[in-house]
Design a protein around this motif. Structure first.
Motif, PDB file in Angstrom:
ATOM      1  N   UNK A  92       8.371  10.371   9.502  1.00 24.34           N
ATOM      2  CA  UNK A  92       9.033  10.907  10.688  1.00 24.34           C
ATOM      3  C   UNK A  92      10.208  10.025  11.074  1.00 24.34           C
ATOM      4  N   UNK A  93      10.917  10.452  12.106  1.00 20.49           N
ATOM      5  CA  UNK A  93      12.092   9.719  12.578  1.00 20.49           C
ATOM      6  C   UNK A  93      11.707   8.320  13.023  1.00 20.49           C
ATOM      7  N   UNK A  94      12.630   7.410  12.902  1.00 18.22           N
ATOM      8  CA  UNK A  94      12.409   6.031  13.325  1.00 18.22           C
ATOM      9  C   UNK A  94      12.557   5.909  14.831  1.00 18.22           C
ATOM     10  N   UNK A  95      12.277   4.730  15.327  1.00 24.55           N
ATOM     11  CA  UNK A  95      12.390   4.459  16.764  1.00 24.55           C
ATOM     12  C   UNK A  95      13.820   4.650  17.254  1.00 24.55           C
ATOM     13  N   UNK A  97      15.827   6.944  16.186  1.00 22.75           N
ATOM     14  CA  UNK A  97      16.210   8.343  16.075  1.00 22.75           C
ATOM     15  C   UNK A  97      16.678   8.778  14.705  1.00 22.75           C
ATOM     16  N   UNK A  98      16.820   7.836  13.766  1.00 19.78           N
ATOM     17  CA  UNK A  98      17.244   8.226  12.422  1.00 19.78           C
ATOM     18  C   UNK A  98      16.069   8.814  11.667  1.00 19.78           C
ATOM     19  N   UNK A  99      16.364   9.716  10.760  1.00 21.31           N
ATOM     20  CA  UNK A  99      15.332  10.285   9.910  1.00 21.31           C
ATOM     21  C   UNK A  99      15.768  10.108   8.475  1.00 21.31           C
ATOM     22  N   UNK A 100      14.818   9.757   7.651  1.00 17.78           N
ATOM     23  CA  UNK A 100      15.143   9.525   6.267  1.00 17.78           C
ATOM     24  C   UNK A 100      14.000  10.000   5.405  1.00 17.78           C
ATOM     25  N   UNK A 101      14.290  10.682   4.352  1.00 15.08           N
ATOM     26  CA  UNK A 101      13.272  11.180   3.441  1.00 15.08           C
ATOM     27  C   UNK A 101      13.271  10.340   2.161  1.00 15.08           C
ATOM     28  N   UNK A 102      12.154  10.333   1.497  1.00 10.05           N
ATOM     29  CA  UNK A 102      12.097   9.645   0.204  1.00 10.05           C
ATOM     30  C   UNK A 102      12.950  10.416  -0.781  1.00 10.05           C
ATOM     31  N   UNK A 103      13.616   9.694  -1.668  1.00  5.41           N
ATOM     32  CA  UNK A 103      14.448  10.355  -2.661  1.00  5.41           C
ATOM     33  C   UNK A 103      13.617  10.904  -3.810  1.00  5.41           C
ATOM     34  N   UNK A 104      12.366  10.507  -3.873  1.00  3.02           N
ATOM     35  CA  UNK A 104      11.490  10.968  -4.926  1.00  3.02           C
ATOM     36  C   UNK A 104      10.773  12.211  -4.433  1.00  3.02           C
ATOM     37  N   UNK A 105      10.651  13.216  -5.310  1.00  5.34           N
ATOM     38  CA  UNK A 105       9.989  14.458  -4.924  1.00  5.34           C
ATOM     39  C   UNK A 105       8.513  14.205  -4.634  1.00  5.34           C
ATOM     40  N   UNK A 106       7.989  14.913  -3.662  1.00  3.43           N
ATOM     41  CA  UNK A 106       6.564  14.797  -3.334  1.00  3.43           C
ATOM     42  C   UNK A 106       5.738  15.476  -4.407  1.00  3.43           C
ATOM     43  N   UNK A 107       4.596  14.932  -4.751  1.00  7.29           N
ATOM     44  CA  UNK A 107       3.750  15.552  -5.762  1.00  7.29           C
ATOM     45  C   UNK A 107       3.147  16.855  -5.254  1.00  7.29           C
ATOM     46  N   UNK A 108       2.917  17.759  -6.162  1.00  3.58           N
ATOM     47  CA  UNK A 108       2.305  19.046  -5.801  1.00  3.58           C
ATOM     48  C   UNK A 108       0.814  18.855  -5.613  1.00  3.58           C
ATOM     49  N   UNK A 109       0.213  19.642  -4.694  1.00  2.95           N
ATOM     50  CA  UNK A 109      -1.250  19.497  -4.501  1.00  2.95           C
ATOM     51  C   UNK A 109      -2.039  19.971  -5.682  1.00  2.95           C
TER      52      UNK A 109
END
Length: 109
Positions: A92-95, A97-109
């Motif tokens: 989630x967003x940092x304290x 207010x910035x938001x950053x996603x991992x550059x690596x794709x999330x694994x599929x369930x």
């Protein structure tokens, strides 16, 4: 047993019990630093964009914060994607207010 999988770290300041968390107790992964931690370590750690704050449920029905400070972008991405995969919690967003996603794709369930 996945509910018993722990993240532990070495420290001289805490007992072995307080220097570990159950991964199943992680409620949030916040990208960036918590305000109190940033104020305390600003001089020692000016790279707040390479930090993660974990919000962890405690036995007393409250929460506590655990901070992960990374030395470079590669280490940051590794921690973020590993914690996201192991906990199933989206960052989630940092304290600040910035938001950053991992550059690596999330694994599929």
């Amino acid at each position: 047993n996945p509910e018993q999988t722990k993240l532990s770290w070495d420290t001289d300041k805490k007992s072995a019990e307080t220097a570990s968390i159950l991964l199943s107790s992680v409620r949030e992964i916040r990208v960036g630093t918590r305000r109190a931690m940033a104020e305390k370590f600003r001089i020692l750690f000016p790279l707040g964009h390479l930090a993660l704050s974990l919000v962890v449920a405690t036995d007393s029905k409250g929460t506590k914060g655990v901070d992960v400070l990374c030395k470079n972008e590669e280490e940051f991405e590794l921690w973020l994607s590993a914690l996201q995969h192991l906990t199933g919690v989206e960052p989630t967003a940092s304290a600040d207010g910035r938001r950053r996603e991992a550059s690596v794709a999330s694994p599929s369930p």
